[in-house]
Design an enzyme around this catalytic site. Structure first.
Site, mmCIF file in Angstrom:
data_model
loop_
_atom_site.group_PDB
_atom_site.id
_atom_site.type_symbol
_atom_site.label_atom_id
_atom_site.label_comp_id
_atom_site.label_asym_id
_atom_site.label_seq_id
_atom_site.Cartn_x
_atom_site.Cartn_y
_atom_site.Cartn_z
ATOM 1 N N GLU A 191 0.799 -1.226 0.000
ATOM 2 C CA GLU A 191 0.000 0.000 0.000
ATOM 3 C C GLU A 191 0.836 1.283 0.000
ATOM 4 O O GLU A 191 0.453 2.261 -0.636
ATOM 5 C CB GLU A 191 -0.943 0.009 1.221
ATOM 6 C CG GLU A 191 -2.048 -1.021 1.160
ATOM 7 C CD GLU A 191 -3.058 -0.748 0.050
ATOM 8 O OE1 GLU A 191 -3.317 0.433 -0.240
ATOM 9 O OE2 GLU A 191 -3.561 -1.732 -0.540
ATOM 10 N N SER A 472 -49.220 -27.762 22.756
ATOM 11 C CA SER A 472 -49.235 -28.716 23.869
ATOM 12 C C SER A 472 -48.194 -28.425 24.935
ATOM 13 O O SER A 472 -48.253 -29.026 26.019
ATOM 14 C CB SER A 472 -49.041 -30.138 23.339
ATOM 15 O OG SER A 472 -50.113 -30.496 22.489
#
Length: 780
Positions: A191, A472
């Site tokens: 870079e 249930s």
């Protein structure tokens, strides 16, 4: 000789000169003034932003401390991931100071950081196999023998994530001193090689870029930005590509170099850069990227791994190693060669790095950051702290989350939902959803929470937001109401687990309306005890019990006694769970049963400290409120144990779950929802499976939810000694009864059981159905 005549300048000529000077110097003055103005403006901007970065830090969310103990189910990969999560530094040889570890022949050696009653020397963790599960052994390094003092080693809490603002991004802040040299070198090589020598702008690189762009006729200069300029673009400016923005970027870079050191700029840059996507989250900074791609602390990255991250800076998504492996490796090798050209690595290291495989660890934010749990914590703590303070005041938030159990829960849910998807693939291609919440019954601490199949695809937290019919799974609370009525309404005949009801097709009336429930597959059992009715989840029998005690009492127990959710209305269908509740509420309700009638609210946050370590809040468990009598809760728990042994959840034993447990399956009308709620003395877990739009999934709780529960509980509790349920409370007596009639067993009764009763409600009539007399069983 006469003096020459003085030169006389005409007014017109003077004006021309003045105008020319003005035309020459005015732009210079104006330009200089604008430059000074912009410099001063940018100086203020930079100083304010740096002051904010230096003085403000987001709050950190921590999981609870891990306890390494013999029998803990943990493999070497899991321990290495744990040590990396705690930012332990890897060493090639045995660690010499706290916070270091190494991997060698005896096992994984680590030097724990100081904790109360912890080791003050390196420890060796070795692994054995028991029934296919890796178990941990902890020994000291010097003696290499097991010591009782180190039977359990508590590690410090692990950082889960930071609480930034509402932007969907993830970061893990690191200091410059924590960055390995080869990571810094990799970034500089690809870079900005002259980063430590240029003043923010690189004239050589800029000149080369200008020449290149003149040749290619590009509108905007390309490839000339230094690291400082890139930071300015990401940190201060918008991403637009114009000459104005490039000039601002250059001036800002010059200002930033005057206000911050090179190390600080590089630290900011490496914490800011975008390095890919994890679901809906953006990954920012090398710290988070190291955890996401390699499951490592940034300090432990190898040279090839560092080169891969450095290569992704230019274009993270095309170089994403999960999706574009070949392209990512090519870019990684380009970085390695650049490091060699820059003189950072020698020929031997370069060749070795180029040959290294691309070893990324498949992962997602679901398993690494527990995002649904963090969202819940954020939601709860936002009620007590300002959002700005959470994002800037460097608070430490300590939670109940167990990252090992969270990982197991995520895996179990994913496997289970994939299995369900295969089962329904011929009927639909739509994606089935599910969720799971697990907590410790005695403390209420939520140790795992998975709100859906994938947080990246949907941030909808079904544990706390999905209001579904419990079906249930609500039936135990109907029977609980009946047992409580034994104490409260003396006009009712005693109702016990041995009470017999007629499970037959029936019509129930309420407010001039008919309600006609049906049993599963229209299978009716006739005269059955309440224990059998719950074990087999018989609908008609359950509604008859609710009718017997009163629908209003059933509704009042849920809404008032237990204080769960919004009030429910009393009508026959509530006996079968025909109302809405969240999985979080179901876990709260079942925890009352697990705690013998005491209500222990779920808790997620244990404490909060400020940046100086001062305690801002500390969770102190309140004295649990008794909402249900211990005797009633005990009877329900034993009935739920029967569900596991011989009822609708008996398949859990066939799936390999053998520990003492109590639980209930749940299936709603048209198979829209599949549930399982169950607990052991150590862990309570609720699982829900269904479609978000409430269309039928077509499977029962036994087939869809129970296997997920078993999968998670088996792995979560593996290696632990079975914990027995507490003994019966005072006020409980036992009697040998006939299983079919519920009466005291005679020698002729072929099927008997020792049944529990609240003292004074036990039967006194002896069963004569099997050859003695003609008495009939009591029924209601």
């Amino acid at each position: 000789m006469t003096d020459p005549a003085p030169r006389v300048y005409s007014t017109r000529r003077l004006r021309i000169v003045a105008l020319l000077l003005t035309l020459v110097f005015l732009p210079i003055v104006i330009g200089a003034s604008l430059l000074v103005y912009q410099y001063l403006r940018f100086s203020v901007m930079v100083e304010q932003r740096l002051r904010g970065v230096r003085g403000n830090a987001p709050s950190r969310v921590y999981a609870r401390a891990t306890v390494l103990r013999p029998g803990l189910v943990l493999d070497p990969r899991g321990l290495l991931q744990l040590l990396n999560g705690l930012s332990y530094t890897a060493r090639p040889k045995a660690p010499v100071e706290p916070g270091q570890f190494s991997v060698g022949e005896p096992g994984i050696v680590f030097f724990p950081r100081p904790v109360p009653d912890g080791a003050s020397e390196p420890l060796v963790v070795s692994f054995t196999q028991d029934k296919g599960s890796p178990l941990v052994r902890v020994r000291d390094l010097r003696g290499f023998q097991s010591k009782k003092h180190y039977a359990e080693q508590v590690l410090e809490p692990e950082l889960v994530t930071y609480l930034f603002d509402e932007e969907r991004e993830k970061r893990r802040r690191v200091r410059f001193q924590e960055l390995p040299d080869h990571l810094v070198q990799a970034v500089l090589a690809i870079e900005d090689r002259r980063f430590f020598s240029h003043p923010g702008l690189d004239p050589i690189r800029l000149f080369a870029a200008v020449i290149r762009n003149l040749r290619t006729e590009k509108e905007i200069p390309q490839g000339a930005s230094t690291i400082t300029q890139q930071l300015c673009k990401n940190f201060f400016l918008t991403p637009e590509r114009t000459y104005k923005r490039k000039v601002q970027e250059a001036l800002l870079a010059f200002v930033l170099e005057r206000r911050a050191s090179k190390q600080e700029i590089l630290e900011l840059y490496l914490n800011e850069i975008y390095l890919g996507q994890a679901g809906s989250f953006s990954i920012n900074g090398v710290g988070e990227a190291a955890h996401m791609y390699f499951h490592k602390d940034v300090a432990n990255l190898t040279l090839p791994e560092a080169a891969l991250l450095a290569g992704m800076i230019q274009s993270p998504n095309p170089y994403n190693p999960f999706r574009h492996g070949a392209r990512a490796m090519e870019r990684r090798n380009e970085v390695i060669r650049a490091m060699h050209e820059a003189g950072f690595v020698d020929e031997a290291r370069t060749e070795a790095a180029l040959k290294a495989p691309l070893l990324v660890q498949p992962s997602s934010s679901d398993t690494t950051d527990a995002p649904y749990f963090v969202d819940l914590v954020r939601r709860q703590i936002a009620q007590r702290y300002d959002a700005k303070d959470l994002a800037t005041q460097d608070l430490s938030i300590y939670t109940t989350l167990d990252l090992r159990l969270q990982d197991l829960a995520q895996q179990a849910l994913e496997r289970g939902l994939d299995r369900v998807q295969q089962m329904i693939r011929k009927r639909t291609t739509r994606t089935v959803q599910g969720c799971l919440i697990a907590l410790e019954p005695a403390s209420g601490k939520v140790v795992a929470l998975v709100g859906g199949r994938s947080y990246g695809e949907s941030q909808y937290n079904r544990v706390i937001q999905a209001r579904r019919q419990p079906g249930s799974t609500f039936k135990p609370f109907v029977y609980l109401t009946a047992f409580e009525a034994t104490f409260e309404d003396r006009s009712l005949p005693p109702i016990t687990p041995a009470t017999v009801v007629d499970d037959a097709p029936s019509v129930f009336f309420y407010e001039d309306k008919e309600y006609v429930p049906t049993n599963y597959e229209d299978d009716y059992k006739g005269m059955v005890t309440l224990r059998k009715a719950l074990a087999l989840s018989l609908n008609n029998a359950t509604v008859k019990v609710a009718e017997m005690v009163g629908y209003d009492k059933v509704a009042a127990l849920w809404s008032k006694k237990l204080g769960i959710g919004a009030p429910i209305h009393p009508y026959p269908a509530i006996a079968l769970g025909s109302f809405e509740a969240t999985p979080y509420e179901m876990a709260t309700a079942y925890n009352v049963l697990a705690n013998e009638g005491l209500k222990v609210e779920p808790v997620t946050v244990l404490g909060v400290r400020d940046v100086r370590g001062r305690v801002l809040e500390q969770h102190h468990a309140p004295v649990p409120e008794r909402v249900i009598r211990a005797e009633s809760a005990f009877l329900i728990r034993t009935m739920l144990e029967t569900v596991m042994q011989e009822g609708t959840a008996a398949s859990a034993r066939a799936l390999g779950f053998t520990l003492p447990a109590a639980g209930k399956t749940g299936t709603t009308n048209d198979y829209r929802d599949a549930w399982f709620c169950g607990f052991t003395p150590d862990l309570l877990t609720v699982v829900w499976v269904g479609f978000d739009d409430n269309t039928p999934v077509g499977l029962s709780g036994t087939r869809a939810a129970l296997p997920i529960w078993v999968d998670f509980m088996n792995s979560a509790l593996s290696g632990q000694e079975p914990t027995p349920f507490p003994p019966a409370p005072e006020g409980i007596v036992y009697a040998e009864i006939d299983r079919d009639t519920g009466l005291l067993a005679s020698p002729a009764c072929p099927r008997t059981r020792s049944e529990a009763f609240i003292a004074g409600t036990e039967p006194h009539e002896i069963c004569t159905v099997h050859g003695y007399g003609s008495a009939s069983p009591v029924s209601y």
